[in-house]
Motif scaffolding. Sequence first.
Motif, mmCIF file in Angstrom:
data_model
loop_
_atom_site.group_PDB
_atom_site.id
_atom_site.type_symbol
_atom_site.label_atom_id
_atom_site.label_comp_id
_atom_site.label_asym_id
_atom_site.label_seq_id
_atom_site.Cartn_x
_atom_site.Cartn_y
_atom_site.Cartn_z
ATOM 1 N N VAL A 100 0.842 -1.270 0.003
ATOM 2 C CA VAL A 100 0.016 -0.167 -0.034
ATOM 3 C C VAL A 100 0.896 1.260 -0.071
ATOM 4 N N ALA A 101 2.056 1.139 0.371
ATOM 5 C CA ALA A 101 2.866 2.384 0.449
ATOM 6 C C ALA A 101 3.071 2.956 -0.841
ATOM 7 N N PHE A 102 3.424 1.894 -1.904
ATOM 8 C CA PHE A 102 3.840 2.577 -3.005
ATOM 9 C C PHE A 102 2.489 2.719 -3.856
ATOM 10 N N TYR A 103 1.558 2.185 -3.618
ATOM 11 C CA TYR A 103 0.104 2.823 -4.268
ATOM 12 C C TYR A 103 -0.047 4.216 -3.614
ATOM 13 N N ALA A 104 0.077 4.444 -2.456
ATOM 14 C CA ALA A 104 -0.085 5.630 -1.669
ATOM 15 C C ALA A 104 1.147 6.850 -2.392
ATOM 16 N N LEU A 105 2.184 6.106 -2.809
ATOM 17 C CA LEU A 105 3.317 6.972 -3.368
ATOM 18 C C LEU A 105 2.608 7.571 -4.707
ATOM 19 N N GLY A 106 2.142 6.571 -5.572
ATOM 20 C CA GLY A 106 1.595 6.900 -6.699
ATOM 21 C C GLY A 106 0.691 7.810 -6.791
ATOM 22 N N ALA A 107 -0.437 7.302 -5.775
ATOM 23 C CA ALA A 107 -1.679 8.255 -5.776
ATOM 24 C C ALA A 107 -1.184 9.800 -5.348
ATOM 25 N N TYR A 108 -0.245 9.851 -4.126
ATOM 26 C CA TYR A 108 -0.106 11.123 -3.700
ATOM 27 C C TYR A 108 1.023 12.114 -4.911
ATOM 28 N N THR A 109 1.725 11.348 -5.501
ATOM 29 C CA THR A 109 2.730 11.862 -6.738
ATOM 30 C C THR A 109 1.737 12.404 -7.655
ATOM 31 N N TYR A 110 0.566 11.820 -7.946
ATOM 32 C CA TYR A 110 -0.112 12.324 -9.042
ATOM 33 C C TYR A 110 -0.978 13.425 -8.558
ATOM 34 N N ALA A 111 -1.558 13.369 -7.116
ATOM 35 C CA ALA A 111 -2.159 14.281 -6.366
ATOM 36 C C ALA A 111 -1.576 15.598 -6.465
ATOM 37 N N PHE A 112 -0.381 15.581 -6.062
ATOM 38 C CA PHE A 112 0.557 16.952 -5.728
ATOM 39 C C PHE A 112 0.529 17.441 -7.391
ATOM 40 N N LEU A 113 0.876 16.709 -8.447
ATOM 41 C CA LEU A 113 1.204 17.455 -9.566
ATOM 42 C C LEU A 113 0.117 17.798 -10.480
ATOM 43 N N ALA A 114 -1.065 17.165 -10.037
ATOM 44 C CA ALA A 114 -2.169 17.402 -10.894
ATOM 45 C C ALA A 114 -3.527 17.967 -10.288
ATOM 46 N N SER A 115 -3.251 18.802 -9.228
ATOM 47 C CA SER A 115 -4.172 19.540 -8.345
ATOM 48 C C SER A 115 -3.567 20.991 -8.258
ATOM 49 N N PRO A 116 -4.530 21.704 -7.510
ATOM 50 C CA PRO A 116 -4.132 23.064 -7.247
ATOM 51 C C PRO A 116 -3.188 23.164 -5.948
ATOM 52 N N TRP A 117 -3.063 21.969 -5.364
ATOM 53 C CA TRP A 117 -2.308 21.895 -4.193
ATOM 54 C C TRP A 117 -0.869 22.401 -4.343
ATOM 55 N N PHE A 118 -0.173 22.221 -5.077
ATOM 56 C CA PHE A 118 1.159 23.127 -5.461
ATOM 57 C C PHE A 118 0.950 23.903 -6.735
ATOM 58 N N GLY A 119 -0.172 24.112 -7.187
ATOM 59 C CA GLY A 119 -0.469 24.905 -8.286
ATOM 60 C C GLY A 119 -0.032 24.407 -9.644
ATOM 61 N N LEU A 120 0.087 23.009 -9.774
ATOM 62 C CA LEU A 120 0.828 22.524 -10.874
ATOM 63 C C LEU A 120 -0.584 21.681 -11.376
ATOM 64 N N SER A 121 -0.649 21.686 -12.763
ATOM 65 C CA SER A 121 -1.818 20.981 -13.388
ATOM 66 C C SER A 121 -1.324 20.070 -14.520
ATOM 67 N N LEU A 122 -0.332 19.162 -14.141
ATOM 68 C CA LEU A 122 0.248 18.259 -15.190
ATOM 69 C C LEU A 122 -0.750 17.376 -16.076
ATOM 70 N N SER A 123 -0.559 16.871 -17.054
ATOM 71 C CA SER A 123 -1.439 15.882 -17.525
ATOM 72 C C SER A 123 -1.213 14.645 -16.994
ATOM 73 N N PHE A 124 -2.403 13.955 -17.069
ATOM 74 C CA PHE A 124 -2.028 12.215 -16.575
ATOM 75 C C PHE A 124 -1.231 11.514 -17.127
ATOM 76 N N TRP A 125 -1.267 11.708 -18.634
ATOM 77 C CA TRP A 125 -0.376 10.855 -19.244
ATOM 78 C C TRP A 125 1.233 11.111 -19.131
ATOM 79 N N MET A 126 1.387 12.481 -18.734
ATOM 80 C CA MET A 126 2.706 12.645 -18.481
ATOM 81 C C MET A 126 3.149 12.342 -17.295
ATOM 82 N N LEU A 127 2.344 12.201 -16.140
ATOM 83 C CA LEU A 127 2.453 11.931 -14.939
ATOM 84 C C LEU A 127 2.597 10.194 -14.505
#
Lengths: 320, 304
Positions: free
Chosen positions: A67-94
């Motif tokens: 689950v740690a690696f599942y969480a890592l994938g999910a949070y990596t995506y969430a960080f880079l594709a949400s207003p959290w850090f102001g980034l909005s990269l595309s799913f396919w790139m992430l």
Amino acid sequence: MLDVSLKKLTLDRRIQWALFAAALIMLPFGVGPYWTHVLGSVGLYIVLGLGLNIVVGLAGLLHLGYVAFYALGAYTYAFLASPWFGLSLSFWMLLPICALAAAVAGILLGIPALRTRGDYLAIITLGFGEIMRLLLNNLDPLTGGPKGILEINPPVLFGLAFNRPETFYYLVLTFVGLSTFLAKQLNASRIGRAWVAIREDEEAASAMGIDVVRYKLLALSIGCSFAGVGGALFASRQGAIFPGDFGLMVSINVLCLVIIGGMGSVPGVILGSAALVGLPEVLRALQQYRMLIFGALLVVMMIFRPEGFMPEARLRRRKT
Amino acid sequence: MNVELWAHQLVNGLTIGGVYALVALGYTMVYGILLMINFAHGEVFMVGAYAGYFALSFLSAEAYARSHLLLALAFSFFAAMAASGLLAFLLERVAYRPLRRAPRLSPLISAIGASIFIQNGVMLLTGARMKTYPYVFPTGGFRWGVVSISYLRAFIIATSILLMLVLYLFVKHTKVGKAMRAVAEDHDAASLMGIDVNRIIAMTFFLGGVLAGAAGVMVGMLYTQIDHTMGFVPGIKAFTAAVLGGIGHIPGAMLGGFFLGLVETFAVQFLPAVYKDVVAFSLLILVLILRPTGLLGEVVARRA
């Protein structure tokens, strides 16, 4: 004569596959949004299960912190594709980034952890999973703590967003197809044979010239990258993720479906996911007994049918 | 940090350390004999806490428990130790014995299954809500200079040390204890000497369960709230304690328990309290990787 009949057989086989694929594609139209959503979850767990199957089923490394690696994938995506850090990269790139992050983490944990004996690896990974969950919950400035991360972008392709049950179903179906293909290829390759050799007898494998540590690390990194992709898919569907989504039960569930299906077997993982994720929905009435039954089932299976319901072909051959 | 606070934390660390040590003994004895991690041991501990809870609630009127404190304590400890001992015994019989010759991963997976089963069984039988332990101990405590200690904590520390001492003498000086050591050394040779290996293994599980049951009641009284998931984290921590002391090594588990209890308690002085578990789990990983034979450096027989 023989040649002709063989050709006919493969043709039949191809027609069967085509019909099967068509049925899978048509499925959402027949069952409605609720069941389509459930099917999406089953697909997600197939991707996770195929990854863990490489680690546990093929290479024989009991990993309890998947689950740690599942969480890592999910949070990596969430960080880079949400207003959290102001980034909005595309799913396919992430997607490759999430897979890579999980794979690298898998190797970083694996390098020291693989030096220990088999059951210590289980405890180390278990501890790692718990540490990850505690950190997600408490490092508020980075992870949002219990409030989680919100407004995560869905994957978009040609203006179509894949976050409704139907669209997500097709997205996940594609990933299930890809990972099944990949898992089967790996399974049948030289690498897959090396993993099984290590699982069966580490010393013999090493004597045959297999670099045991390298192949184990390879299994961990590939297995964890599946979890990273699964995490990204999950985050993109949910649109919001919380530390509570990444408890020990996720690791246990994925492990259970791999074992129930048959360790090392790709069709087993698919059957196991359908049984573990789909069946409880069918048996709503039995919901509260679900975990009780799973617990007992694990014990009973280890005693009477340790190879699972759809054992790997290699094990089947050995039995007869 | 002033002296009084240090003394206070020392008492806290020793209290929880005693509990970890009792649970750790179960892990270490089983590992010593079967080279197996009894993953469901945390659940045995949890069932002890529940049995103690029901025993105390049965005496229901807290007034009764207060007026006959020793009797109430003896009754709840007996109930908890009997329930946990029996559960550990059954666990070995049902989930582990059939797998003794199976590949190494099988008993571990079976243990995870048993763990899930017991947790959910307790939840279905007693309801998912937290239970609150009846408060039986009089408030107040002893005081020597800067050290003050509540009656409850004094009782827990004393009882845990007493139980450990009894176990140590039992293993060291009785015939059964000698048989246990012989089986841990070599199953086949012990069996040739006329020892009933199965009986000794069952006995080991039972004893480990008894100690975990006592620890369960202690935690119930200390933290006053119990639920069906309470076994997991202390279980892992007690395992950490067993590894710290050198798994398979009985005095090591006792030292490891107290060590972990103290480290955890003092860590909270420097870090936010939520990181207590992170400290314990990190310690577990570090010790397993860097010093798997434990802090005492005991050489573990590598039979597997």
